[in-house]
Every structure is written in C-alpha cells, then in structure tokens.
Design a protein around this motif. Structure first.
Motif, PDB file in Angstrom:
ATOM      1  N   ARG A 166      13.397  49.051 -32.625  1.00 48.70           N
ATOM      2  CA  ARG A 166      13.701  49.799 -31.406  1.00 48.70           C
ATOM      3  C   ARG A 166      14.548  48.957 -30.470  1.00 48.70           C
ATOM      4  O   ARG A 166      14.281  47.783 -30.237  1.00 48.70           O
ATOM      5  N   GLN A 167      15.590  49.598 -29.932  1.00 52.05           N
ATOM      6  CA  GLN A 167      16.411  48.984 -28.896  1.00 52.05           C
ATOM      7  C   GLN A 167      16.634  50.024 -27.806  1.00 52.05           C
ATOM      8  O   GLN A 167      17.344  50.998 -28.005  1.00 52.05           O
ATOM      9  N   GLY A 168      15.991  49.821 -26.679  1.00 49.33           N
ATOM     10  CA  GLY A 168      16.065  50.822 -25.614  1.00 49.33           C
ATOM     11  C   GLY A 168      15.367  52.096 -26.032  1.00 49.33           C
ATOM     12  O   GLY A 168      14.210  52.084 -26.467  1.00 49.33           O
ATOM     13  N   ASN A 169      16.086  53.215 -25.933  1.00 52.01           N
ATOM     14  CA  ASN A 169      15.500  54.517 -26.270  1.00 52.01           C
ATOM     15  C   ASN A 169      15.734  54.934 -27.714  1.00 52.01           C
ATOM     16  O   ASN A 169      15.334  56.035 -28.112  1.00 52.01           O
ATOM     17  N   ILE A 170      16.378  54.075 -28.478  1.00 50.54           N
ATOM     18  CA  ILE A 170      16.765  54.454 -29.835  1.00 50.54           C
ATOM     19  C   ILE A 170      16.115  53.545 -30.869  1.00 50.54           C
ATOM     20  O   ILE A 170      16.111  52.321 -30.731  1.00 50.54           O
ATOM     21  N   VAL A 171      15.582  54.173 -31.898  1.00 46.15           N
ATOM     22  CA  VAL A 171      15.010  53.458 -33.029  1.00 46.15           C
ATOM     23  C   VAL A 171      15.995  53.525 -34.189  1.00 46.15           C
ATOM     24  O   VAL A 171      16.521  54.601 -34.510  1.00 46.15           O
ATOM     25  N   SER A 189      15.596  59.151 -31.766  1.00 52.18           N
ATOM     26  CA  SER A 189      15.189  59.025 -30.363  1.00 52.18           C
ATOM     27  C   SER A 189      14.258  60.167 -30.024  1.00 52.18           C
ATOM     28  O   SER A 189      14.154  61.154 -30.770  1.00 52.18           O
ATOM     29  N   ALA A 190      13.572  60.047 -28.892  1.00 48.12           N
ATOM     30  CA  ALA A 190      12.798  61.181 -28.388  1.00 48.12           C
ATOM     31  C   ALA A 190      13.768  62.315 -28.064  1.00 48.12           C
ATOM     32  O   ALA A 190      14.942  62.084 -27.768  1.00 48.12           O
ATOM     33  N   SER A 191      13.279  63.530 -28.117  1.00 46.19           N
ATOM     34  CA  SER A 191      14.134  64.693 -27.862  1.00 46.19           C
ATOM     35  C   SER A 191      14.830  64.613 -26.513  1.00 46.19           C
ATOM     36  O   SER A 191      15.971  65.075 -26.353  1.00 46.19           O
ATOM     37  N   SER A 192      14.178  64.009 -25.541  1.00 47.98           N
ATOM     38  CA  SER A 192      14.745  63.908 -24.201  1.00 47.98           C
ATOM     39  C   SER A 192      15.949  62.972 -24.125  1.00 47.98           C
ATOM     40  O   SER A 192      16.667  62.960 -23.126  1.00 47.98           O
ATOM     41  N   HIS A 193      16.187  62.198 -25.185  1.00 46.39           N
ATOM     42  CA  HIS A 193      17.315  61.264 -25.205  1.00 46.39           C
ATOM     43  C   HIS A 193      18.342  61.661 -26.264  1.00 46.39           C
ATOM     44  O   HIS A 193      19.052  60.806 -26.802  1.00 46.39           O
ATOM     45  N   ALA A 194      18.425  62.953 -26.538  1.00 47.50           N
ATOM     46  CA  ALA A 194      19.327  63.445 -27.583  1.00 47.50           C
ATOM     47  C   ALA A 194      20.784  63.083 -27.311  1.00 47.50           C
ATOM     48  O   ALA A 194      21.526  62.704 -28.219  1.00 47.50           O
TER      49      ALA A 194
END
Length: 255
Positions: free
Chosen positions: A181-186, A229-234
């Motif tokens: 994981r880096q920030g909001n992205i895996v 990423s989580a859906s909120s970070h699409a």
C-alpha cells in the motif's frame, strides 16, 4: 499559400494513411519471413494460423522512433503468431482436468485469437458484466498458456473445466501475491500471469480488504500487476494507471 495536411487513416486511428499502409506492409513482411500466408485487410490480417489485429501493433509503436518501427513490428508479430500457435494445441476433458485454471482476459490480450466460449466477468459489486473483460480458461504447468476456441474444440464439459479452474486458481495464487500500500492505492504483484485474476480466487482478496476495505475499484495494469483502491478513491486510481492498462477500472466487492 496552400497547406497540405496528412489524411488520417480511417481504420487505424492515430496514424495517417501513409504510416498506416507502412505498418500493414511491415506486418505482411514479417509474416512472409515466417512462411505464413496472409491477407492484410484494413484493421487486421487474416492468416493460416488465425487473425491478427493491427490495433495492438499501432499501440505498441506509440512512442517509438519511426526508424525503429520494423524491429518493433517484427518482434510483436512474432509474439502474436507464437501465441496463436501455442493456443492451437487441442485438448480433451481428460488432459485438461489436471492443468486447467481460469483467467481474467482483457480484449487487448486476445492477440487475434477467438474466445467465443469465454464467460463474462461479472462484477460482484454491480452484478453486471465488466466491459473489456471475459473469464477464459488457461493451461497451467510451468507457465500459463491461454486456451482459445481451437484448443478447446474437443472439450465437451466446459462447466466442469471452469469449476476445476476456479479451484486451481486459488491454489496457484495462495503464495504468489505481494500486496503493497502507498497512500490510498494498493499494488498487487506477483511472478505469475495469473495475478490479474486474483478477484476470482477464493480468499485471495483478504490482504487487500484489510488495507482498503471490501468495496473497491480494480485497475488491471498488466497480467502481473493490479492496482486497487477503495471505491471512494476511484478517480485517483484511474489517474495512477498508465495509458497501456489492460482496460478501464471496474467496481468489485471482496468477500
């Protein structure tokens, strides 16, 4: 003063007519050098081993100096022909049983091969088929080889093959996923071309769910590299993917 503009090719976007015809000629020359009889059409080539689309060739040339085009085209055509020949080995239910695995297949990965038997990739978040992807079968041994329609011509029980394929995928990926994981992205990577198929493997998503939750967006960058990423970070995930991504990101619910 009259300005002369190059006319864009109607069938190969991104190239003018002259450049498109040059690409078609180079593809024909590469095939002729391999002894393969071919008929070059506007956006694909019909050969004795299968059809070869020209769009992936154009994509591959993007960013290369035009002087390097012959080498780039020859290398790509050679790979595409090898894929067509590899996929042409016919299998039976018995020979397939111990080696079959399911694989998420993007349109760009077809390399001219026909996968009419393949099943839709249905999003577990929306319940709808994901555009640009299907679930195909592959042969898993020392490597992973996609199985096209010709390869499965003598296989009668595809339902059984798919069941075995899902089971084997989970086993194959059990110890072959690196999750960072880096920030909001895996970023999910591994040594196998099956890495991009982890959404289909039971239990494979648990380390990812621990990082970004169960409602995610998945972007397949390559067969062995996936961004999540989580859906909120699409939007952020979409921006992180390169132009050469396998297809656009899609929503998924990790169980």
């Amino acid at each position: 003063m009259v300005l002369f503009r190059r006319r864009p090719d109607a069938d190969l976007p991104g190239l003018d007519v002259g450049a498109a015809n040059r690409v078609r000629g180079m593809v024909a020359q590469s095939l002729a050098a391999m002894g393969i009889v071919a008929k070059v059409d506007a956006n694909h080539v019909v050969t004795s081993v299968g059809d070869i689309p020209l769009a992936p060739v154009v994509d591959e040339l993007d960013g290369h100096d035009r002087g390097d085009w012959p080498v780039v085209v020859d290398e790509l055509v050679t790979r595409m022909v090898r894929s067509l020949l590899d996929g042409a080995t016919r299998l039976t239910d018995a020979t397939l049983a111990d080696h079959v695995v399911v694989k998420i297949l993007g349109d760009r990965e077809r390399a001219g091969r026909s996968f009419a038997y393949a099943r839709p990739l249905v999003s577990t978040a929306t319940g709808q088929p994901v555009p640009g992807f299907v679930v195909a079968l592959a042969w898993l041994d020392d490597g992973v080889e996609l199985l096209n329609d010709a390869a499965l011509a003598e296989v009668d029980d595809l339902d059984s093959a798919y069941r075995r394929g899902f089971e084997r995928l989970a086993t194959a990926l059990a110890d072959d996923l690196d999750v960072v994981r880096q920030g909001n992205i895996v970023t999910v990577t591994g040594s196998s071309w099956l890495v991009s198929s982890w959404p289909l493997a039971a239990g494979a998503g648990r380390p990812i769910m621990a990082e970004v939750g169960c409602d995610v967006v998945i972007g397949i960058e390559a067969a062995n590299k996936v961004l999540v990423s989580a859906s909120s970070h699409a939007r952020e995930l979409d921006d992180a993917l390169s132009a050469s991504r396998v297809a656009d990101p899609f929503a998924w619910h990790i169980d």
